[in-house]
Design a protein around this motif. Sequence first.
Motif, short mmCIF file in Angstrom:
data_model
loop_
_atom_site.label_atom_id
_atom_site.label_comp_id
_atom_site.label_asym_id
_atom_site.label_seq_id
_atom_site.Cartn_x
_atom_site.Cartn_y
_atom_site.Cartn_z
N ARG A 169 0.83 -1.20 0.00
CA ARG A 169 0.00 0.00 0.00
C ARG A 169 0.87 1.26 0.00
NH1 ARG A 169 -3.88 1.02 5.07
NH2 ARG A 169 -1.86 1.47 6.01
N ALA A 170 1.89 1.29 0.86
CA ALA A 170 2.77 2.45 0.92
C ALA A 170 3.55 2.62 -0.38
CB ALA A 170 3.73 2.31 2.10
N GLY A 171 3.96 1.49 -0.97
CA GLY A 171 4.71 1.58 -2.22
C GLY A 171 3.89 2.16 -3.35
N LEU A 172 2.60 1.84 -3.38
CA LEU A 172 1.73 2.42 -4.39
C LEU A 172 1.60 3.92 -4.21
CD1 LEU A 172 -1.12 -0.26 -4.47
CD2 LEU A 172 0.61 0.16 -6.23
N LEU A 173 1.51 4.38 -2.98
CA LEU A 173 1.41 5.80 -2.73
C LEU A 173 2.72 6.51 -3.08
CD1 LEU A 173 -0.49 5.83 0.68
CD2 LEU A 173 -1.38 6.53 -1.54
N ALA A 174 3.84 5.87 -2.75
CA ALA A 174 5.14 6.52 -2.95
C ALA A 174 5.54 6.60 -4.42
CB ALA A 174 6.21 5.76 -2.18
N SER A 175 4.95 5.74 -5.23
CA SER A 175 5.37 5.68 -6.64
C SER A 175 4.39 6.36 -7.57
CB SER A 175 5.55 4.22 -7.06
OG SER A 175 4.33 3.51 -6.92
N GLN A 176 3.70 7.41 -7.09
CA GLN A 176 2.76 8.14 -7.93
C GLN A 176 3.54 9.05 -8.88
OE1 GLN A 176 -0.09 10.20 -5.51
NE2 GLN A 176 -0.77 8.36 -4.48
N ILE A 177 3.80 8.55 -10.08
CA ILE A 177 4.51 9.33 -11.07
C ILE A 177 3.76 9.25 -12.39
CG2 ILE A 177 6.76 8.89 -10.00
CD1 ILE A 177 7.29 6.86 -12.19
N GLU A 178 4.09 10.18 -13.30
CA GLU A 178 3.44 10.23 -14.60
C GLU A 178 4.46 10.01 -15.71
OE1 GLU A 178 0.28 10.87 -15.73
OE2 GLU A 178 -0.51 10.70 -13.72
N LEU A 179 4.02 9.45 -16.82
CA LEU A 179 4.87 9.34 -18.00
C LEU A 179 5.08 10.71 -18.62
CD1 LEU A 179 3.63 6.28 -20.06
CD2 LEU A 179 5.73 6.50 -18.78
N ALA A 180 6.26 10.94 -19.16
CA ALA A 180 6.50 12.21 -19.85
C ALA A 180 5.68 12.28 -21.14
CB ALA A 180 7.98 12.35 -20.17
N HIS A 181 5.47 11.13 -21.78
CA HIS A 181 4.72 11.09 -23.03
C HIS A 181 3.66 10.00 -22.94
CE1 HIS A 181 7.63 13.79 -24.81
NE2 HIS A 181 8.58 12.99 -24.36
N PRO A 182 2.53 10.29 -22.30
CA PRO A 182 1.50 9.26 -22.14
C PRO A 182 0.86 8.89 -23.46
CG PRO A 182 0.68 11.39 -21.43
CD PRO A 182 2.13 11.57 -21.72
N ALA A 183 0.28 7.72 -23.51
CA ALA A 183 -0.46 7.31 -24.70
C ALA A 183 -1.55 8.34 -24.98
CB ALA A 183 -1.08 5.93 -24.48
N ASP A 184 -1.72 8.69 -26.26
CA ASP A 184 -2.64 9.79 -26.59
C ASP A 184 -4.07 9.31 -26.81
OD1 ASP A 184 -2.32 8.40 -28.91
OD2 ASP A 184 -1.49 10.05 -30.07
N ALA A 185 -4.34 8.03 -26.58
CA ALA A 185 -5.70 7.53 -26.77
C ALA A 185 -5.87 6.23 -26.00
CB ALA A 185 -5.97 7.29 -28.26
N PRO A 186 -7.08 5.87 -25.67
CA PRO A 186 -7.30 4.55 -25.07
C PRO A 186 -6.88 3.46 -26.05
CG PRO A 186 -9.22 5.95 -24.79
CD PRO A 186 -8.32 6.66 -25.75
N GLY A 187 -6.41 2.35 -25.53
CA GLY A 187 -6.02 1.23 -26.38
C GLY A 187 -7.10 0.18 -26.42
N LEU A 188 -7.21 -0.51 -27.54
CA LEU A 188 -8.17 -1.59 -27.71
C LEU A 188 -7.42 -2.87 -28.01
CD1 LEU A 188 -11.02 -2.79 -28.17
CD2 LEU A 188 -10.83 -2.05 -30.56
N VAL A 189 -7.70 -3.92 -27.24
CA VAL A 189 -7.12 -5.24 -27.46
C VAL A 189 -8.25 -6.23 -27.67
CG1 VAL A 189 -5.73 -7.10 -26.47
CG2 VAL A 189 -5.10 -4.72 -26.05
N LEU A 190 -8.19 -6.99 -28.75
CA LEU A 190 -9.19 -8.01 -29.04
C LEU A 190 -8.63 -9.38 -28.69
CD1 LEU A 190 -10.74 -6.90 -32.45
CD2 LEU A 190 -11.72 -6.67 -30.16
N MET A 191 -9.47 -10.17 -27.99
CA MET A 191 -9.09 -11.53 -27.63
C MET A 191 -10.14 -12.50 -28.14
SD MET A 191 -7.67 -11.14 -23.71
CE MET A 191 -9.26 -10.68 -23.05
N GLY A 192 -9.71 -13.73 -28.38
CA GLY A 192 -10.65 -14.76 -28.78
C GLY A 192 -11.42 -15.29 -27.58
N PRO A 193 -12.39 -16.18 -27.83
CA PRO A 193 -13.18 -16.75 -26.73
C PRO A 193 -12.32 -17.44 -25.68
CG PRO A 193 -14.16 -17.30 -28.84
CD PRO A 193 -12.82 -16.68 -29.15
N ASP A 194 -11.13 -17.92 -26.10
CA ASP A 194 -10.21 -18.60 -25.16
C ASP A 194 -9.19 -17.64 -24.56
OD1 ASP A 194 -8.82 -18.06 -27.45
OD2 ASP A 194 -7.92 -20.06 -27.64
#
Length: 369
Positions: A169-194
């Motif tokens: 829990r503490a590690g999650l709080l301590a590591s709050q950082i941002e990417l310098a160049h975040p992805a500019d859009a949501p990503g879509l991943v398609l998976m099969g039924p399996d």
Amino acid sequence: MARRAALENVTAAIVAICRSGLAPDALRDRVLPRLRQAVPFDAAFWATADPATLLFTQPHQEELPTRTIPYFVRNEFLAEDVNKWTVLARDRGGVRTLAEATGGDMEASARYRDIFRLLGLGDELRAVFRASGACWGYLCLHRAAGAGFAAADVRYIRRLAPHLAGAIRAGLLASQIELAHPADAPGLVLMGPDASFISTTAAGERWLDELGCLRPGGPGLPAEFHALAATLRRPDTAETALPTVRVRTQAGRWAVLHASRLPAEGGPAIAVIIEEPSPAELAPVLMMAYGLTRQEQAITGLVCRGLSTREIAGRLHITLNTVQDHLKSVFDKTGVRSRRELVAAILQEQYLPRIMAGQRIGPSGFFTG
């Protein structure tokens, strides 16, 4: 006497590591070798957990084939078995061996019959890492066939579990950082039924890289994707349900994964959207990380929405003094002195860096880029 002194030295070292503010993966890498000295094991599984959904994230295996992760996901969320994480998370002790759970008949466990016995493994010791009632991670230790765990091993892991939960829990709080160049859009991943990989968008590929996913064509997608797919396949999951899990990326920021069904030949395909969480999605996890009680979380959420003390009291049917008492506790736990600082502490990962960058607010109320 010498054995006891050595054990206490190992314990002190692990507790010290837990207090050092390490990120969850660094914590794991430092703890497991020392834990092996105290409770010898032949194989291990370690994962952080989304405390809101109990889905495991960032799984790490030692002496267990990576290809077994999809099986463990199906076993946990789709199959009937014993000694499951979801059961242990509600168990008062939170630590149990497979031998104990099966009354000594480990053949009663599908997980044992299908995986462990074939790998020459016998008993397992499972533990949940809980802090303030929330589950932040899982541990499973294995020993070779014929070598079981003792009651003393269970007591030892139970003793360490709260320290490890607090460290994650503490590690999650301590590591709050941002990417310098975040992805500019949501990503879509398609998976099969399996849950096999089919395709992804360019933004999806960037997100997969950031999540530490091996390239398509490798062993497969991260366990979080399999967990979402398994949730969709459960018979008690409504057709309209959109399972969600929040994960920490290798760059240190949060991502939220949403899964849904898509009609396709050969069976319904699965679409997973990967994007940065909105403050409404992220705030509950951050509030849990600060150790806020449910009532404190509810009050904090209303503060973030701009409600006054009187409005909060009316909404929650409590007195003004009770609201003030809860707010004082919230301020103490989050290290702030005012409502303004509280909102910044809860939402700074999502709002403040974008405000500084001059990003614009979109029609949804969140930032457009």
